[in-house]
Design a protein around this motif. Structure first.
Motif, PDB file in Angstrom:
ATOM      1  N   TYR A 213       0.810  -1.220   0.000  1.00  0.00           N
ATOM      2  CA  TYR A 213       0.000   0.000   0.000  1.00  0.00           C
ATOM      3  C   TYR A 213       0.844   1.271   0.000  1.00  0.00           C
ATOM      4  O   TYR A 213       0.533   2.231  -0.695  1.00  0.00           O
ATOM      5  CB  TYR A 213      -0.959  -0.002   1.194  1.00  0.00           C
ATOM      6  N   LYS A 214       1.922   1.283   0.769  1.00  0.00           N
ATOM      7  CA  LYS A 214       2.716   2.515   0.846  1.00  0.00           C
ATOM      8  C   LYS A 214       3.485   2.767  -0.447  1.00  0.00           C
ATOM      9  O   LYS A 214       3.774   3.912  -0.763  1.00  0.00           O
ATOM     10  CB  LYS A 214       3.634   2.524   2.060  1.00  0.00           C
TER      11      LYS A 214
ATOM     12  N   TYR B  83       1.029   4.613  -3.254  1.00  0.00           N
ATOM     13  CA  TYR B  83       0.772   6.062  -3.269  1.00  0.00           C
ATOM     14  C   TYR B  83       1.723   6.832  -4.187  1.00  0.00           C
ATOM     15  O   TYR B  83       1.258   7.639  -4.996  1.00  0.00           O
ATOM     16  CB  TYR B  83       0.782   6.652  -1.853  1.00  0.00           C
TER      17      TYR B  83
ATOM     18  N   MET C 297       0.713   6.594  -7.796  1.00  0.00           N
ATOM     19  CA  MET C 297      -0.455   7.420  -8.103  1.00  0.00           C
ATOM     20  C   MET C 297      -0.074   8.900  -8.174  1.00  0.00           C
ATOM     21  O   MET C 297      -0.549   9.637  -9.035  1.00  0.00           O
ATOM     22  CB  MET C 297      -1.549   7.210  -7.050  1.00  0.00           C
ATOM     23  N   LEU C 298       0.793   9.322  -7.256  1.00  0.00           N
ATOM     24  CA  LEU C 298       1.232  10.711  -7.231  1.00  0.00           C
ATOM     25  C   LEU C 298       1.977  11.080  -8.507  1.00  0.00           C
ATOM     26  O   LEU C 298       1.669  12.097  -9.144  1.00  0.00           O
ATOM     27  CB  LEU C 298       2.123  10.955  -6.005  1.00  0.00           C
TER      28      LEU C 298
ATOM     29  N   PRO D 227      -4.220  12.014  -6.482  1.00  0.00           N
ATOM     30  CA  PRO D 227      -3.394  10.953  -5.886  1.00  0.00           C
ATOM     31  C   PRO D 227      -4.059  10.271  -4.688  1.00  0.00           C
ATOM     32  O   PRO D 227      -3.976   9.045  -4.555  1.00  0.00           O
ATOM     33  CB  PRO D 227      -2.118  11.679  -5.439  1.00  0.00           C
ATOM     34  N   LEU D 228      -4.727  11.038  -3.835  1.00  0.00           N
ATOM     35  CA  LEU D 228      -5.392  10.434  -2.678  1.00  0.00           C
ATOM     36  C   LEU D 228      -6.572   9.568  -3.100  1.00  0.00           C
ATOM     37  O   LEU D 228      -6.730   8.437  -2.623  1.00  0.00           O
ATOM     38  CB  LEU D 228      -5.853  11.518  -1.703  1.00  0.00           C
TER      39      LEU D 228
ATOM     40  N   SER E 132      -7.127   8.207  -6.079  1.00  0.00           N
ATOM     41  CA  SER E 132      -6.681   7.031  -6.822  1.00  0.00           C
ATOM     42  C   SER E 132      -5.969   6.028  -5.911  1.00  0.00           C
ATOM     43  O   SER E 132      -6.067   4.817  -6.129  1.00  0.00           O
ATOM     44  CB  SER E 132      -5.809   7.432  -8.014  1.00  0.00           C
ATOM     45  N   TRP E 133      -5.272   6.514  -4.878  1.00  0.00           N
ATOM     46  CA  TRP E 133      -4.648   5.596  -3.921  1.00  0.00           C
ATOM     47  C   TRP E 133      -5.717   4.793  -3.185  1.00  0.00           C
ATOM     48  O   TRP E 133      -5.554   3.588  -2.970  1.00  0.00           O
ATOM     49  CB  TRP E 133      -3.765   6.352  -2.930  1.00  0.00           C
ATOM     50  N   LEU E 134      -6.816   5.451  -2.804  1.00  0.00           N
ATOM     51  CA  LEU E 134      -7.901   4.731  -2.125  1.00  0.00           C
ATOM     52  C   LEU E 134      -8.499   3.655  -3.028  1.00  0.00           C
ATOM     53  O   LEU E 134      -8.695   2.510  -2.605  1.00  0.00           O
ATOM     54  CB  LEU E 134      -8.985   5.704  -1.664  1.00  0.00           C
TER      55      LEU E 134
ATOM     56  N   SER F 164      -5.972   0.938  -3.573  1.00  0.00           N
ATOM     57  CA  SER F 164      -5.817   0.119  -2.360  1.00  0.00           C
ATOM     58  C   SER F 164      -6.901  -0.946  -2.261  1.00  0.00           C
ATOM     59  O   SER F 164      -6.628  -2.075  -1.830  1.00  0.00           O
ATOM     60  CB  SER F 164      -5.837   1.006  -1.111  1.00  0.00           C
TER      61      SER F 164
END
Length: 159
Positions: A68-69, A72, A75-76, A131-132, A134-136, A139
């Motif tokens: 997961y880490k 991010y 995505m960023l 980014p947030l 798309s990260w969700l 994930s």
């Protein structure tokens, strides 16, 4: 960044990043060549960004890239590139006074899209919102992938 150098992230996502640039160039080029927006709209940077979200959500696990880490930064970086290029197209229209598909009213909230607020909004989206979000989404995809797909053997990276 999160245990990996930036260059490793960029190498992992080079195909998607190249596709973002290619689609942006084609979309902008077609628009500047005078093709109608109704046809040019089907060449979409947003679709490539979404493909990246889906791909990274699966590939981070199946290719042994991380978890997961590590998702991010992927995505960023794709968001900064995609939305940064859109902002650049808006700035191009501001300086030339010539609309393109990125500044057309139907894609700019109904008004003149040749303005700094519009360009800045894309940068805000690039660095914070997309980014947030798309990260969700990525994930959730990663979570399902981890349940469904076996983890690559330790020390062996999938091709």
């Amino acid at each position: 960044m999160f245990g990996k150098p930036v260059s490793e992230y960029l190498r992992f996502q080079r195909v998607i990043l190249a596709l973002i640039v290619a689609v942006w160039l084609v979309r902008l080029g077609l628009s500047l060549a005078g093709l109608p927006n109704s046809g040019v709209k089907w060449v979409s940077v947003t679709v490539v960004l979404l493909i990246g979200v889906l791909y990274y959500g699966v590939a981070v696990h199946t290719k042994g890239f991380g978890s997961y880490k590590q998702l991010y930064p992927l995505m960023l970086f794709q968001s900064i590139l995609g939305e940064g290029l859109v902002a650049l197209a808006i700035v191009l229209a501001i300086f030339t006074g010539r609309d393109n598909i990125y500044t057309a009213p139907e894609y700019s909230g109904g008004g003149d899209g040749k303005n700094w607020t519009h360009a800045g909004a894309h940068l805000l989206v690039a660095f914070v919102i997309f980014p947030l979000l798309s990260w969700l989404i990525g994930s959730v995809i990663l979570f399902v992938t981890r349940l469904a797909a076996p983890r690559p053997a330790a020390g062996v990276k999938a091709a």
